[in-house]
Design a protein around this motif. Structure first.
Motif, PDB file in Angstrom:
ATOM      1  N   ALA A 135       0.853  -1.365  -0.074  1.00  0.00           N
ATOM      2  CA  ALA A 135       0.049   0.124   0.121  1.00  0.00           C
ATOM      3  C   ALA A 135       0.746   1.366  -0.159  1.00  0.00           C
ATOM      4  O   ALA A 135       0.627   2.052  -0.732  1.00  0.00           O
ATOM      5  N   ALA A 136       2.167   1.109   0.685  1.00  0.00           N
ATOM      6  CA  ALA A 136       3.046   2.327   0.642  1.00  0.00           C
ATOM      7  C   ALA A 136       3.529   2.486  -0.705  1.00  0.00           C
ATOM      8  O   ALA A 136       3.604   3.808  -1.042  1.00  0.00           O
ATOM      9  N   ARG A 176       4.019   5.575  -5.745  1.00  0.00           N
ATOM     10  CA  ARG A 176       4.419   5.353  -7.167  1.00  0.00           C
ATOM     11  C   ARG A 176       3.059   5.810  -7.778  1.00  0.00           C
ATOM     12  O   ARG A 176       3.036   6.140  -8.939  1.00  0.00           O
ATOM     13  N   GLY A 177       1.915   6.087  -7.042  1.00  0.00           N
ATOM     14  CA  GLY A 177       0.444   6.666  -7.570  1.00  0.00           C
ATOM     15  C   GLY A 177      -0.146   5.573  -8.412  1.00  0.00           C
ATOM     16  O   GLY A 177      -1.007   6.003  -9.110  1.00  0.00           O
ATOM     17  N   GLU A 178       0.384   4.195  -8.360  1.00  0.00           N
ATOM     18  CA  GLU A 178      -0.437   3.467  -8.995  1.00  0.00           C
ATOM     19  C   GLU A 178      -0.435   2.020  -8.296  1.00  0.00           C
ATOM     20  O   GLU A 178       0.786   1.877  -8.115  1.00  0.00           O
ATOM     21  N   ALA A 179      -1.227   1.184  -8.570  1.00  0.00           N
ATOM     22  CA  ALA A 179      -1.228  -0.318  -7.836  1.00  0.00           C
ATOM     23  C   ALA A 179      -0.884  -1.123  -9.317  1.00  0.00           C
ATOM     24  O   ALA A 179      -1.857  -1.474  -9.933  1.00  0.00           O
ATOM     25  N   ILE A 211       5.651  -7.211  -6.479  1.00  0.00           N
ATOM     26  CA  ILE A 211       6.978  -8.001  -6.491  1.00  0.00           C
ATOM     27  C   ILE A 211       7.734  -7.360  -5.347  1.00  0.00           C
ATOM     28  O   ILE A 211       8.711  -8.174  -4.738  1.00  0.00           O
ATOM     29  N   THR A 212       7.914  -6.014  -5.424  1.00  0.00           N
ATOM     30  CA  THR A 212       9.038  -5.338  -4.454  1.00  0.00           C
ATOM     31  C   THR A 212       8.467  -5.481  -3.047  1.00  0.00           C
ATOM     32  O   THR A 212       9.339  -5.835  -2.340  1.00  0.00           O
ATOM     33  N   ALA A 213       7.104  -5.485  -2.672  1.00  0.00           N
ATOM     34  CA  ALA A 213       6.461  -5.681  -1.496  1.00  0.00           C
ATOM     35  C   ALA A 213       6.904  -7.208  -0.914  1.00  0.00           C
ATOM     36  O   ALA A 213       7.305  -7.345  -0.020  1.00  0.00           O
ATOM     37  N   GLY A 214       6.861  -8.079  -1.900  1.00  0.00           N
ATOM     38  CA  GLY A 214       7.136  -9.317  -1.602  1.00  0.00           C
ATOM     39  C   GLY A 214       8.508  -9.747  -1.150  1.00  0.00           C
ATOM     40  O   GLY A 214       8.882 -10.415  -0.216  1.00  0.00           O
ATOM     41  N   MET A 215       9.556  -9.047  -2.094  1.00  0.00           N
ATOM     42  CA  MET A 215      10.640  -9.352  -1.851  1.00  0.00           C
ATOM     43  C   MET A 215      11.311  -8.606  -0.631  1.00  0.00           C
ATOM     44  O   MET A 215      12.069  -9.165   0.148  1.00  0.00           O
ATOM     45  N   THR A 216      10.696  -7.257  -0.448  1.00  0.00           N
ATOM     46  CA  THR A 216      11.064  -6.557   0.802  1.00  0.00           C
ATOM     47  C   THR A 216      10.562  -7.320   2.190  1.00  0.00           C
ATOM     48  O   THR A 216      11.523  -7.601   3.282  1.00  0.00           O
TER      49      THR A 216
END
Length: 157
Positions: free
Chosen positions: A78-79, A84-87, A93-98
């Motif tokens: 969500a952050a 980035r202004g879009e989902a 992928i970035t959230a999963g890897m983080t």
């Protein structure tokens, strides 16, 4: 999403905790098994209570861990969506890897296990983000990268 993660975590933890408690109770009482019908009744009654208690305890721990991990993934995604202004799939992928990297660091996984965790996080993000993008595409709201790809392919012709 965190609620479903906690639900599944509780189920898995309760199953594992109950099985562990049953084996532990057998190991602790193998030297003094009952000899009467009444003794067997109380043996199994006590064992069932121990199994339920062990299952609830481990299920609660697993629910907190998996629910927290799902909450962390959702918060990071969500952050990134807000920044980035879009989902889209990139944020997922970035959230999963983080999330996988934070999990690997917090649990002090070995290098090979951390690599597996990062791969799983990336694949989970790809699956959830890809399904979300597919849903948006079907509902006539394609992600920006698909609009860019279709416009660049028509302008080069």
């Amino acid at each position: 999403m965190a609620g479903m993660g906690a639900f599944w975590g509780f189920g898995i933890g309760a199953f594992m905790g109950g099985r562990h408690s049953a084996l532990q109770y057998l190991a602790e009482n193998a030297h003094r098994l009952p000899t009467t019908v009444q003794g067997w009744y109380f043996y199994h009654k006590t064992k069932n209570y121990r199994v339920m208690l062990g299952g609830i305890q481990r299920g609660t721990r697993y629910a907190a861990k998996t629910g927290g991990l799902c909450l962390l993934y959702g918060a990071i995604e969500a952050a990134l969506d807000d920044v980035r202004g879009e989902a889209d799939v990139v944020n997922s992928i970035t959230a999963g890897m983080t999330t996988a990297a934070l999990f690997s660091t917090a649990t002090r996984l070995s290098r090979s296990s951390a690599r597996y965790s990062l791969m799983f996080g990336a694949l989970f993000g790809l699956a959830t983000g890809g399904l979300a993008d597919l849903h948006n595409y079907i509902s006539k709201q394609p992600p920006r990268y698909l609009q860019w790809l279709s416009s660049s392919s028509t302008s080069s012709d």
